[in-house]
Design an enzyme around this catalytic site. Structure first.
Site, PDB file in Angstrom:
ATOM      1  N   MET A 161       0.828  -1.201   0.000  1.00 10.61           N
ATOM      2  CA  MET A 161       0.000   0.000   0.000  1.00 10.61           C
ATOM      3  C   MET A 161       0.866   1.257   0.000  1.00 10.61           C
ATOM      4  O   MET A 161       1.864   1.356   0.720  1.00 10.61           O
ATOM      5  CB  MET A 161      -0.884  -0.032   1.247  1.00 10.61           C
ATOM      6  CG  MET A 161      -1.681   1.224   1.525  1.00 10.61           C
ATOM      7  SD  MET A 161      -2.700   1.043   3.030  1.00 10.61           S
ATOM      8  CE  MET A 161      -1.450   0.990   4.299  1.00 10.61           C
ATOM      9  N   SER A 180       4.013  -6.396   2.197  1.00  8.66           N
ATOM     10  CA  SER A 180       2.811  -5.939   2.885  1.00  8.66           C
ATOM     11  C   SER A 180       1.565  -6.527   2.212  1.00  8.66           C
ATOM     12  O   SER A 180       1.496  -7.739   2.011  1.00  8.66           O
ATOM     13  CB  SER A 180       2.791  -4.405   2.936  1.00  8.66           C
ATOM     14  OG  SER A 180       1.881  -3.948   3.907  1.00  8.66           O
ATOM     15  N   GLN A 181       0.583  -5.690   1.803  1.00  3.67           N
ATOM     16  CA  GLN A 181      -0.651  -6.257   1.253  1.00  3.67           C
ATOM     17  C   GLN A 181      -0.423  -7.026  -0.048  1.00  3.67           C
ATOM     18  O   GLN A 181      -1.226  -7.909  -0.399  1.00  3.67           O
ATOM     19  CB  GLN A 181      -1.694  -5.164   1.030  1.00  3.67           C
ATOM     20  CG  GLN A 181      -1.371  -4.170  -0.067  1.00  3.67           C
ATOM     21  CD  GLN A 181      -2.431  -3.083  -0.202  1.00  3.67           C
ATOM     22  OE1 GLN A 181      -3.237  -2.841   0.715  1.00  3.67           O
ATOM     23  NE2 GLN A 181      -2.458  -2.407  -1.343  1.00  3.67           N
ATOM     24  N   ASP A 212       6.336  -3.827  14.541  1.00  9.49           N
ATOM     25  CA  ASP A 212       5.499  -3.235  13.486  1.00  9.49           C
ATOM     26  C   ASP A 212       4.467  -2.298  14.093  1.00  9.49           C
ATOM     27  O   ASP A 212       3.688  -2.689  14.964  1.00  9.49           O
ATOM     28  CB  ASP A 212       4.801  -4.356  12.703  1.00  9.49           C
ATOM     29  CG  ASP A 212       4.371  -3.911  11.312  1.00  9.49           C
ATOM     30  OD1 ASP A 212       3.811  -2.804  11.191  1.00  9.49           O
ATOM     31  OD2 ASP A 212       4.589  -4.669  10.360  1.00  9.49           O
ATOM     32  N   HIS A 266       7.579  -1.870  10.273  1.00 11.32           N
ATOM     33  CA  HIS A 266       7.026  -2.456   9.051  1.00 11.32           C
ATOM     34  C   HIS A 266       7.958  -2.287   7.851  1.00 11.32           C
ATOM     35  O   HIS A 266       8.337  -1.155   7.495  1.00 11.32           O
ATOM     36  CB  HIS A 266       5.673  -1.804   8.756  1.00 11.32           C
ATOM     37  CG  HIS A 266       4.871  -2.521   7.712  1.00 11.32           C
ATOM     38  ND1 HIS A 266       4.431  -3.818   7.857  1.00 11.32           N
ATOM     39  CD2 HIS A 266       4.431  -2.123   6.488  1.00 11.32           C
ATOM     40  CE1 HIS A 266       3.747  -4.177   6.799  1.00 11.32           C
ATOM     41  NE2 HIS A 266       3.738  -3.174   5.940  1.00 11.32           N
TER      42      HIS A 266
END
Length: 318
Positions: free
Chosen positions: A44, A118-119, A237, A293
């Protein structure tokens, strides 16, 4: 007689090169002359090609694995649309678009390794479960949210106005129809206080986690076919809530404090998508990074991801 012997030896070597020898299910002869290609999918607020993010990752892999082909997925027709679509393009449509781009790339036709950031991690897993043609060999999830998120503390990227829109839509109602259709983060929003609405109205995550009454056997078969499924968790994170989602764990239903360990969860115990199958074959791997993250160093990435999972050119358990 000597010429005949030499000729026989040459023919044998050529045959060995064309038809690899198997010993205990492991191919010992060469399968391919070049490294296994790689597909990466950004997270993202990022894009396929920023020089300081995915562009750097692509260059790093290419430097470490000479001759490797790396396809960094662009979801859209430009860098700008790629970043925008990471927030506002229906995830199911994104996965279908990615599948069409992968299928159209002749350099990927024999299979590839996949890295999600991530996503992008759960989106690549959706590709494996729903399509997997051409097939993924090693699936590497770096900070992915495989059990979804319940919180949106930080929003990355260069467009802060987009982040405000996302927060406002999630506050309005993550499972409202138009929010589900048009907001990416709502499609993996997992509310442990309302599991029934989540399973009924969330249009992406419950499906790829096989949470419906009718289980999709293809999802399990495809994910189980991986050589390895690697999940990387960032221990400090501040973006993903809960952090444990990065290793496929989540809150126990009805509250948001206690985490259910993976091996005690129904998705594992009943093997809805093949996690137990992979684990029993020693193909489910967990790595941890001290940091926030996606905050990893290049030496860590080379030693823990590139070396073990991306540098193979031939041997593969069949």
């Amino acid at each position: 007689m000597r010429r005949t012997s030499v000729l026989v030896c040459l023919l044998w070597l050529l045959a060995a090169d064309a038809f690899p020898i198997r010993h205990g299910g492991i191919v010992t002869g060469p399968i391919r002359k070049t490294p296994v290609p790689i597909v990466i999918w950004h997270g993202m607020g990022d894009t396929c090609c920023y020089s300081f993010s995915m562009g750097r990752i692509k260059a790093l892999i290419e430097q470490a694995v000479p001759g490797v082909y790396v396809h960094s997925l662009m979801i859209g027709e430009s860098i700008e649309s790629d970043e925008y679509n990471g927030f506002f393009m229906n995830v199911n449509d994104q996965v279908a678009l990615a599948a069409s781009k992968i299928a159209a790339d002749p350099k990927l036709k024999d299979g590839f390794n996949a890295i999600g950031f991530s996503q992008g991690s759960q989106f690549l897993r959706a590709y494996v479960e729903r399509y997997n043609s051409p097939p993924v060999r090693n699936l590497i999830s770096i900070g992915g949210q495989h059990q979804g998120v319940y919180g949106f503390p930080h929003c990355p990227g260069t467009n802060y106005k987009i982040c405000e829109w996302v927060r406002n839509l999630l506050d309005y109602g993550a499972y409202v129809g138009f929010v589900q259709r048009d907001l990416v983060q709502a499609e993996y929003w997992h509310d442990p206080l309302d599991e029934e609405t989540y399973k009924k109205d969330c249009i992406f995550l419950p499906d790829i986690n096989n949470e419906g009454q009718q289980k999709n056997q293809t999802y399990k078969e495809n994910l189980s076919s991986l050589d390895n499924f690697v999940m990387v968790t960032f221990l400090q994170d501040t973006m993903v809530q809960p952090i444990e989602s990065e290793r496929f764990e989540f809150y126990a239903p009805g509250q948001d404090k206690t985490i259910v360990p993976l091996k005690e969860s129904p998705i594992y115990k009943e093997d809805w998508i093949g996690l137990k199958t992979l684990d029993e074959a020693n193909k489910l791997k967990f790595l941890e990074v001290e940091g926030d993250h996606l905050k990893f160093t290049e030496p860590w990435f080379l030693a823990n991801i590139v070396g073990p999972y991306l540098n193979a050119t031939a041997a593969r358990i069949l």
